[in-house]
Write a protein that holds these residues in place. Structure first.
Motif, PDB file in Angstrom:
ATOM      1  N   VAL A 106      -6.601   3.995  -2.102  1.00  0.00           N
ATOM      2  CA  VAL A 106      -5.600   4.556  -3.592  1.00  0.00           C
ATOM      3  C   VAL A 106      -6.849   5.762  -4.388  1.00  0.00           C
ATOM      4  CG1 VAL A 106      -3.651   4.702  -4.162  1.00  0.00           C
ATOM      5  CG2 VAL A 106      -3.182   3.681  -2.411  1.00  0.00           C
TER       6      VAL A 106
ATOM      7  N   THR B 191       0.864  -1.438  -0.064  1.00  0.00           N
ATOM      8  CA  THR B 191       0.252   0.112   0.123  1.00  0.00           C
ATOM      9  C   THR B 191       0.812   1.501   0.388  1.00  0.00           C
ATOM     10  OG1 THR B 191      -1.464  -1.531   0.978  1.00  0.00           O
ATOM     11  CG2 THR B 191      -1.769   0.874   1.263  1.00  0.00           C
TER      12      THR B 191
ATOM     13  N   ARG C 147      -4.299  10.579 -10.187  1.00  0.00           N
ATOM     14  CA  ARG C 147      -3.786  11.393  -9.285  1.00  0.00           C
ATOM     15  C   ARG C 147      -3.395  12.834 -10.209  1.00  0.00           C
ATOM     16  NH1 ARG C 147       0.511   9.587  -4.664  1.00  0.00           N
ATOM     17  NH2 ARG C 147      -1.140   8.738  -4.830  1.00  0.00           N
TER      18      ARG C 147
ATOM     19  N   GLU D 121       1.561   1.913  -3.256  1.00  0.00           N
ATOM     20  CA  GLU D 121       0.253   2.809  -4.333  1.00  0.00           C
ATOM     21  C   GLU D 121      -0.319   3.677  -3.680  1.00  0.00           C
ATOM     22  OE1 GLU D 121      -3.559   0.770  -4.445  1.00  0.00           O
ATOM     23  OE2 GLU D 121      -1.989  -1.213  -3.059  1.00  0.00           O
ATOM     24  N   ILE D 122       0.403   4.297  -2.301  1.00  0.00           N
ATOM     25  CA  ILE D 122       0.158   5.672  -2.034  1.00  0.00           C
ATOM     26  C   ILE D 122       0.776   6.547  -2.412  1.00  0.00           C
ATOM     27  CG2 ILE D 122      -0.122   7.370  -0.281  1.00  0.00           C
ATOM     28  CD1 ILE D 122      -1.308   4.676   1.937  1.00  0.00           C
TER      29      ILE D 122
ATOM     30  N   LYS E   6      -4.643   9.560  -1.155  1.00  0.00           N
ATOM     31  CA  LYS E   6      -5.259   8.525  -0.191  1.00  0.00           C
ATOM     32  C   LYS E   6      -6.555   8.679   0.037  1.00  0.00           C
ATOM     33  CE  LYS E   6      -4.163   8.502   3.924  1.00  0.00           C
ATOM     34  NZ  LYS E   6      -3.757   8.177   5.486  1.00  0.00           N
TER      35      LYS E   6
END
Lengths: 383, 297
Positions: free
Chosen positions: B125, A265, B129, A268-269, B218
């Motif tokens: 997520v 994660t 973005r 991913e973040i 996020k």
């Protein structure tokens, strides 16, 4: 009017009893009898912010339990694993610990979040149940010197050792260390800063409050010293955001995270491109241990997924506990603790096991990982 | 220095968008809507779901996809705000203030844990973005994405201000804020105007949620809690119940945080923020732009 009231009162009473751990006595479910299965309690985060890790711990422990049961069990009895959710939350963890105790566990093989594991220590101490903590690694866990607490994972100061060793190795001179104010994270940050300062490295420490999205002020502060190395010691959610934000701000030098941030994660973040090349200090995981191929294959076959962080430590915790009970010849807490202290050279993933006087590992295995093609792989085992 | 000011204004524009809803609701029915921050979270999750549903389209035209997502999200969170008002607040409108405050907390938890139950407790997520070039403005780093987001926020705020000062519904809102019974006697449909207030306030929070998701990448089910408290603080600083005050308060709070955490350290950011809240409540409870209300007996 009377009946609903009574119903409410009895419901409240029943809930209160369950919460205080009396349900075992009430329902007669305790298993202190001599021929039933031996119960191993395990607290793991199955929900909450760290929920991704819980199943790995549970599966790793279950594998050891199955292997031991197939080989005839311990003291001629089968082992039963009792997994309860700690949710990485102190309140939930204490409730879960009480539940495990009232269910009749003779040892505890769990504990992931240090902050949630700390308040469970008195619960297990009172019941005289030995704890083999596979994942949580704050120094605070052993600082009280409780005789029932053993750590199967290397501690924060061992992690700091590894971090400082690597930072020195790459020759960084200006290091920014950022923590998230939790006990786990500040431990590592402080210890690393001290080690580095001793070696004449400039260190700038700062903290952030976890649970937010914008860390621009922390990022600006860290970058104000134009660091040639940044070390983040908290968990992956903030770790990913901060990594993304330092890269956006034009920082190109190494960025390293602690073991609490080693998670897909994080990548991913932060974004896959941004995370490429990020480093991590991490205890041994199956895919970084030589000779664990068979183990990984077994795990994958049994649970349909690759083993993740802390599966090996949980597997080892169960094996150590079973070994100690066998040696002690009894499920009595004091005798198991004596047997654990006497262990010398029992083979676990991180090497031959012998506990120090503080009940931590004498041989701790931290190593450096790096993100390559969107996954953490071994970079340097610091040997 | 310039960097600090810009960082503060950027975060402040999020606070301002959310504080507007807080302030409008408080101004009109004197209710602290604790569920407001969670509508921001809900907005982010609706945005997540919408973008996932749109799938491959998003990659090629991310700004257009983001604007569509924002519309969808604003409509749905607005609807949710109206629903909450109908179910949790309207039945209690004539009850003591404390009762409504408690249902507000209840509504907040209901939203948080419903999302946790449906979408899972783990952070998600965001599918797209906003990534963009960085401009160097007298030594401060400003990204185009930041400029776009601040632009959208200001646009929404200006539109809202015009709506309240120019339209008849805006006039009705202001009338209800002054005297709900009097407004009713003048033939204003009080319930429908209050519902509309909730719709607008919640929609703005939803928009802020989508913007935060797209910028930071996020989202998680508890993300609305702290920002809800901060928006409340912003509303108090500017003068709760005052629309321009909410905008000013949001920007000021962002600046306070940026400077506070720069000089005191990041771990002191929230201590600093909420100390300011306490100071304001005890020294100037009406805030910067608020007027003292004389209670007529």
């Amino acid at each position: 009017m009377k009946r609903p009231k009574m119903l409410v009162i009895s419901l409240v009473a029943a809930t209160a009893l369950t919460l205080t751990g009396c349900s075992g006595g009430l329902l007669g479910g305790g298993s202190s009898d001599e021929d039933g299965p031996i119960k191993f309690g395990m607290l793991a985060p199955l929900t909450g912010s760290e929920a991704a890790v819980g199943p790995f711990m549970k599966n790793g422990a279950q594998m050891a339990v199955d292997e031991i049961n197939e080989a005839g069990g311990v003291l001629g009895r089968q082992i039963e694993l009792d997994v309860q959710d700690e949710a990485c939350d102190p309140v939930a963890a204490v409730a879960a610990a009480n539940k495990v105790v009232s269910n009749g566990a003779v040892v505890s093989v769990g504990g992931y979040c240090s902050g949630a594991t700390l308040p469970t220590l008195p619960v297990f101490e009172k019941a005289n149940i030995p704890m083999l903590i596979p994942a949580a690694n704050s120094e605070d866990l052993v600082n009280e010197g409780l005789k029932n607490v053993f750590m199967v994972n290397a501690t924060g100061s061992q992690q700091a050792d590894a971090a400082a060793k690597y930072i020195e190795k790459v020759g960084a001179k200006n290091v920014a260390i950022i923590d998230d104010t939790t006990s786990y994270s500040t431990d590592i940050a402080k210890a690393t800063a001290e080690l580095l300062k001793e070696k004449g490295v400039e260190v700038q420490s700062s903290s952030v409050t976890p649970g937010e999205s914008d860390y621009s002020s922390a990022v600006n502060k860290a970058l104000s010293i134009t660091p040639d190395f940044i070390y983040w010691t908290g968990y992956f959610q903030e770790g990913g955001l901060i990594l993304n934000q330092v890269r956006q701000a034009g920082y190109t030098n190494p960025y390293m995270v602690g073991d609490g941030s080693v998670s897909p994660t994080l990548i991913e973040i932060a974004g896959a491109d941004v995370a490429e090349g990020a480093l991590a200090t991490m205890t041994q995981t199956p895919d970084t241990i030589k000779g664990a191929e068979d183990w990984i294959a077994n795990y994958t076959e049994q649970f349909g997924s690759e083993p993740g962080p802390y599966s090996t430590q949980s597997y080892d915790a169960v094996r150590i506990a079973a070994h100690a009970i066998e040696e002690a010849g009894s499920t009595d807490g004091d005798k198991i603790i004596e047997a654990l202290e006497a262990i010398d050279g029992f083979e676990i993933f991180s090497g031959p096991l012998k506990f120090t006087d503080r009940h931590t590992l004498s041989v701790g295995g931290f190593q450096i990982l790096v993100v390559e093609n969107g996954a953490f792989v071994l970079k340097d085992n610091l040997q | 220095m310039l960097q600090l000011i810009w960082d503060g204004l950027f975060v402040g524009s999020f606070y301002a968008l959310i504080a507007l809803g807080y302030s409008m609701v408080y101004g009109i029915i004197k209710l602290l809507n604790f569920a407001h921050g969670d509508l921001y979270m809900l907005g982010a999750f609706i945005g997540f779901t919408t973008l996932t549903a749109m799938g491959g389209v998003t990659a090629s035209m991310s700004i257009v996809a983001l604007l569509i997502t924002m519309m969808v999200s604003m409509l749905l969170t607005g609807g949710m705000g109206v629903f909450i008002e109908r179910v949790a607040y309207r039945p209690l409108r004539n009850s003591p203030r404390l009762a409504v405050l408690i249902t507000a907390v209840g509504a907040s938890f209901t939203l948080e844990y419903s999302v946790a139950a449906i979408a899972g407790p783990n952070p998600r997520v965001f599918p797209i973005r906003l990534e963009s070039d960085t401009l160097n403005f007298f030594g401060a780093r400003i990204t185009i994405a930041q400029l776009v987001l601040v632009g959208i926020a200001i646009l929404l705020m200006v539109a809202l201000n015009a709506y309240i000062t120019r339209s008849s519904v805006g006039r009705a809102m202001r009338a209800i804020a002054l005297d709900p019974k009097g407004a009713l006697l003048m033939g204003i449909n009080v319930n429908s105007v209050i519902a509309r207030t909730f719709f607008i306030g919640s929609a703005l929070a939803g928009a802020a949620g989508v913007m935060a998701g797209a910028y930071y990448g996020k989202i998680e089910f508890l993300m609305g809690f702290v920002i809800g408290l901060k928006a409340f603080t912003a509303a108090v600083i500017g003068g709760i119940g005052n629309i321009k005050g909410a905008m000013l308060g949001g920007m000021l709070l962002g600046l306070l945080e940026a400077f506070g955490s720069h000089f005191l350290g990041g771990e002191w950011r929230d201590v600093f923020t909420f100390s300011v809240l306490i100071l304001f409540l005890s020294l100037k409870p009406t805030g910067i732009l608020g007027e003292r209300v004389t209670e007529r007996v």
